[in-house]
Design an enzyme around this catalytic site. Structure first.
Site, PDB file in Angstrom:
ATOM      1  N   SER A 135       0.835  -1.323   0.138  1.00 19.19           N
ATOM      2  CA  SER A 135      -0.119  -0.133   0.202  1.00 19.19           C
ATOM      3  C   SER A 135       1.076   1.176   0.015  1.00 19.19           C
ATOM      4  O   SER A 135       1.626   1.418   0.830  1.00 19.19           O
ATOM      5  CB  SER A 135      -0.797  -0.032   1.221  1.00 19.19           C
ATOM      6  OG  SER A 135      -1.575   1.189   1.409  1.00 19.19           O
ATOM      7  N   LYS A 161      -1.105  -1.069  -4.290  1.00 23.56           N
ATOM      8  CA  LYS A 161      -2.372   0.134  -3.788  1.00 23.56           C
ATOM      9  C   LYS A 161      -1.863   1.201  -3.903  1.00 23.56           C
ATOM     10  O   LYS A 161      -0.680   1.448  -3.300  1.00 23.56           O
ATOM     11  CB  LYS A 161      -3.081  -0.484  -2.823  1.00 23.56           C
ATOM     12  CG  LYS A 161      -3.947   0.430  -2.099  1.00 23.56           C
ATOM     13  CD  LYS A 161      -4.784  -0.417  -0.925  1.00 23.56           C
ATOM     14  CE  LYS A 161      -4.889   0.240   0.238  1.00 23.56           C
ATOM     15  NZ  LYS A 161      -5.325  -0.656   1.193  1.00 23.56           N
ATOM     16  N   LYS A 163      -2.845   5.228  -2.568  1.00 23.71           N
ATOM     17  CA  LYS A 163      -3.685   6.032  -1.780  1.00 23.71           C
ATOM     18  C   LYS A 163      -4.260   7.218  -2.656  1.00 23.71           C
ATOM     19  O   LYS A 163      -3.280   7.914  -3.215  1.00 23.71           O
ATOM     20  CB  LYS A 163      -3.146   6.733  -0.458  1.00 23.71           C
ATOM     21  CG  LYS A 163      -3.018   5.459   0.662  1.00 23.71           C
ATOM     22  CD  LYS A 163      -4.007   5.059   1.205  1.00 23.71           C
ATOM     23  CE  LYS A 163      -3.675   3.861   2.155  1.00 23.71           C
ATOM     24  NZ  LYS A 163      -5.149   3.371   2.820  1.00 23.71           N
ATOM     25  N   ASP A 188      -7.038   3.457  -2.930  1.00 22.38           N
ATOM     26  CA  ASP A 188      -7.890   3.441  -1.754  1.00 22.38           C
ATOM     27  C   ASP A 188      -8.028   4.954  -1.154  1.00 22.38           C
ATOM     28  O   ASP A 188      -7.155   5.518  -1.304  1.00 22.38           O
ATOM     29  CB  ASP A 188      -7.005   2.763  -0.578  1.00 22.38           C
ATOM     30  CG  ASP A 188      -7.957   2.491   0.547  1.00 22.38           C
ATOM     31  OD1 ASP A 188      -8.918   2.973   0.937  1.00 22.38           O
ATOM     32  OD2 ASP A 188      -7.166   2.079   1.627  1.00 22.38           O
ATOM     33  N   GLU A 213     -11.277   1.216  -3.146  1.00 22.17           N
ATOM     34  CA  GLU A 213     -11.503   1.058  -1.855  1.00 22.17           C
ATOM     35  C   GLU A 213     -12.038   2.274  -1.259  1.00 22.17           C
ATOM     36  O   GLU A 213     -11.193   3.356  -1.381  1.00 22.17           O
ATOM     37  CB  GLU A 213     -10.021   0.442  -1.170  1.00 22.17           C
ATOM     38  CG  GLU A 213     -10.203   0.103   0.050  1.00 22.17           C
ATOM     39  CD  GLU A 213      -9.200  -0.646   0.673  1.00 22.17           C
ATOM     40  OE1 GLU A 213      -8.178  -0.760  -0.073  1.00 22.17           O
ATOM     41  OE2 GLU A 213      -8.902  -0.463   1.925  1.00 22.17           O
ATOM     42  N   ASP A 238     -13.786  -1.180   3.250  1.00 21.43           N
ATOM     43  CA  ASP A 238     -12.909  -1.172   4.198  1.00 21.43           C
ATOM     44  C   ASP A 238     -13.809  -0.931   5.604  1.00 21.43           C
ATOM     45  O   ASP A 238     -14.540  -1.617   6.275  1.00 21.43           O
ATOM     46  CB  ASP A 238     -11.592  -0.471   4.054  1.00 21.43           C
ATOM     47  CG  ASP A 238     -10.469  -0.480   5.014  1.00 21.43           C
ATOM     48  OD1 ASP A 238     -11.156  -1.007   6.161  1.00 21.43           O
ATOM     49  OD2 ASP A 238      -9.578  -0.188   4.810  1.00 21.43           O
ATOM     50  N   LYS A 262     -10.263  -6.398   7.875  1.00 19.57           N
ATOM     51  CA  LYS A 262      -9.264  -6.109   8.924  1.00 19.57           C
ATOM     52  C   LYS A 262      -9.574  -6.684  10.508  1.00 19.57           C
ATOM     53  O   LYS A 262     -11.001  -6.388  10.706  1.00 19.57           O
ATOM     54  CB  LYS A 262      -9.108  -4.719   9.220  1.00 19.57           C
ATOM     55  CG  LYS A 262      -8.315  -4.238   7.819  1.00 19.57           C
ATOM     56  CD  LYS A 262      -8.090  -2.774   8.146  1.00 19.57           C
ATOM     57  CE  LYS A 262      -7.564  -2.247   6.914  1.00 19.57           C
ATOM     58  NZ  LYS A 262      -7.276  -0.534   6.827  1.00 19.57           N
ATOM     59  N   GLY A 290      -4.338  -4.113   5.940  1.00 21.33           N
ATOM     60  CA  GLY A 290      -3.374  -3.957   7.042  1.00 21.33           C
ATOM     61  C   GLY A 290      -3.681  -2.491   7.823  1.00 21.33           C
ATOM     62  O   GLY A 290      -4.204  -1.716   7.171  1.00 21.33           O
TER      63      GLY A 290
HETATM   64  O1  OSB Z   1      -7.166   1.985   4.700  1.00 21.71           O
HETATM   65  O2  OSB Z   1      -6.065   0.329   4.075  1.00 21.71           O
HETATM   66  C1  OSB Z   1      -6.149   1.255   4.752  1.00 21.71           C
HETATM   67  C2  OSB Z   1      -2.858   1.886   6.883  1.00 21.71           C
HETATM   68  C3  OSB Z   1      -3.515   2.792   8.028  1.00 21.71           C
HETATM   69  C4  OSB Z   1      -4.813   2.844   7.937  1.00 21.71           C
HETATM   70  C5  OSB Z   1      -5.841   2.467   6.898  1.00 21.71           C
HETATM   71  C6  OSB Z   1      -5.256   1.754   6.043  1.00 21.71           C
HETATM   72  C7  OSB Z   1      -3.798   1.607   5.944  1.00 21.71           C
HETATM   73  C8  OSB Z   1      -3.168   0.785   4.605  1.00 21.71           C
HETATM   74  C9  OSB Z   1      -1.859   0.132   5.037  1.00 21.71           C
HETATM   75  O3  OSB Z   1      -3.414   0.709   3.684  1.00 21.71           O
HETATM   76  C10 OSB Z   1      -1.770  -1.411   4.700  1.00 21.71           C
HETATM   77  C11 OSB Z   1      -0.602  -1.973   5.461  1.00 21.71           C
HETATM   78  O4  OSB Z   1      -0.605  -2.369   6.604  1.00 21.71           O
HETATM   79  O5  OSB Z   1       0.280  -2.291   4.555  1.00 21.71           O
HETATM   80 MG    MG Z   2      -8.253   0.985   3.247  1.00 19.07          MG
END
Ligand code: OSB
Ligand code: MG
Length: 369
Positions: A135, A161, A163, A188, A213, A238, A262, A290
């Site tokens: 991510s 992924k 953001k 995401d 996402e 999510d 999660k 994650g």
């Molecule tokens: O939305 O998936 C998410 C990290 C912190 C809070 C929200 C998210 C995330 C990530 C990190 O996308 C994913 C990872 O742990 O590698």
């Molecule tokens: Mg997410």
């Protein structure tokens, strides 16, 4: 077996690289580790609540309060040992999923260790390695983003992924697709858009994304359904999916075609398993999200990701994508083919290194019956 002692520790670790989402840029992570002791064994869990209530309303401070004043006393008063006992004992407390999950995960680890089996076995896991993914946060420039993605692909990752947020979405996807036409790519938004952005979000259909996402706010199943009707790309929820009921409602409304599980967000794997099973029965693929966990939380996620319906690549990367030194030994590494091997020892199957934990610890407390 009887729970003899529970320890809570507040830890802080610096990221190897800052992580920016639609709610801001962070350079380190504050989180809690839960240790549960019984019969000479120790089960470990991680509370993924962060210092500030951005991803969800929980924080490390609310989680400590709920654990100390409600969840830990319930364990001692109701002679809880198994995750199922615990689920029943704490169900009456509303919310606070991350606090609940941290202690439940420690009980899962303990139970697997007591049976001398890897945790994946208790979850009915069906694979010995899982497809990894990275991510990638928002960067200072698109050039920086492309360089970071190129670096991860060189390391062997096969799914990326990124953001997104208003102002860092269509151009970012166009840039990434321009440079990596065949990359398995998803985005995401962490709820950064609202229903007025539906026309804008439809432009993302041009980039052959695996999924979009959480475009809208967590509570907003209705607008997600409106968007999914108009968008080719599957929506993955999510933040919106809190339990089996919200998963069913999202499915019935057509708010998504994919769900990310999660364990912290859904309050533990007793509930997580219900979501998994519902999705499996209805042909909804799931994957493991994650929260930039330490190796303890990530080892838990590896075991979770072995369950049969976890069929898409996960937000699970190697230790060195997050930390200079992880808390666990051995650290989690990426294997050829962009996969991670699931630990085979008892419980989570990795050893938290006490000295590394101590160095990262800000404060700790011990609770006894
Ligand atoms: O939305 O998936 C998410 C990290 C912190 C809070 C929200 C998210 C995330 C990530 C990190 O996308 C994913 C990872 O742990 O590698
Ligand atoms: Mg997410």
């Amino acid at each position: 077996m009887k729970i003899e002692r529970i320890e809570l520790a507040l830890l802080k670790l610096d990221y190897v690289h800052f992580f920016e989402t639609s709610f801001g840029r962070e350079f380190d992570r504050t989180f809690m580790i839960v240790k549960v002791f019984a019969g000479g064994l120790c089960g470990y869990g991680e509370v993924v609540a962060a210092a500030a209530p951005l991803y969800s309303s929980e924080t490390t401070t609310t989680a400590r309060h709920i654990l100390k004043d409600y969840l830990i006393p319930a364990v001692f008063q109701e002679a809880v040992v198994t995750p199922d006992d615990y689920y029943r004992a704490v169900k009456r407390f509303r919310g606070h999923a991350m606090a609940k999950a941290g202690l439940e995960l420690a009980l899962w680890d303990l139970q697997a260790k007591a049976q001398n089996v890897p945790l994946s076995k208790l979850y009915g896991g069906v694979r010995s390695e899982i497809p990894a993914g990275v991510s990638c946060g928002i960067e200072d420039s698109l050039g920086d983003l492309l360089d970071r993605i190129a670096g991860h692909l060189d390391e062997g990752y096969r799914r990326i992924k990124i953001k997104v947020k208003p102002g860092w979405d269509v151009e970012a996807c166009a840039a990434v697709r321009g440079r990596f036409p065949d990359l398995a790519l998803q985005v995401d938004a962490n709820g950064a858009y609202t229903a007025v952005d539906i026309e804008h979000l439809k432009k993302l259909d041009a980039f052959n994304l695996l999924m979009v996402e959480q475009p809208f706010a967590p509570y907003d199943l209705w607008d997600h359904a409106k968007l999914q009707k108009e968008m080719k790309t599957p929506i993955c929820l999510d933040e919106s999916i809190l339990n089996e009921t919200t998963a069913r409602q999202a499915w019935e409304m057509g708010s998504c075609r994919i769900i990310n599980i999660k364990v912290g967000r859904v309050g533990g794997m007793v509930e997580g398993r219900k979501i998994h099973d519902f999705c499996r029965a209805h042909g909804i693929p799931v994957w493991c999200g994650g929260m930039l966990e330490s190796g303890i939380g990530r080892a838990h996620n590896l075991h979770i990701a072995t369950m049969p319906n976890f069929t898409l690549p996960h937000d699970l990367s190697a230790s060195n994508r997050y930390w200079r030194q992880d808390l666990i030994d051995p650290e989690i590494v990426l294997e050829k083919g962009g996969v991670i091997k699931v630990p085979t020892g008892p419980g989570i199957g990795v050893h938290p290194v006490e000295e590394r934990m101590r160095r990262a610890t800000l404060s700790s407390e011990v609770f006894k019956p």
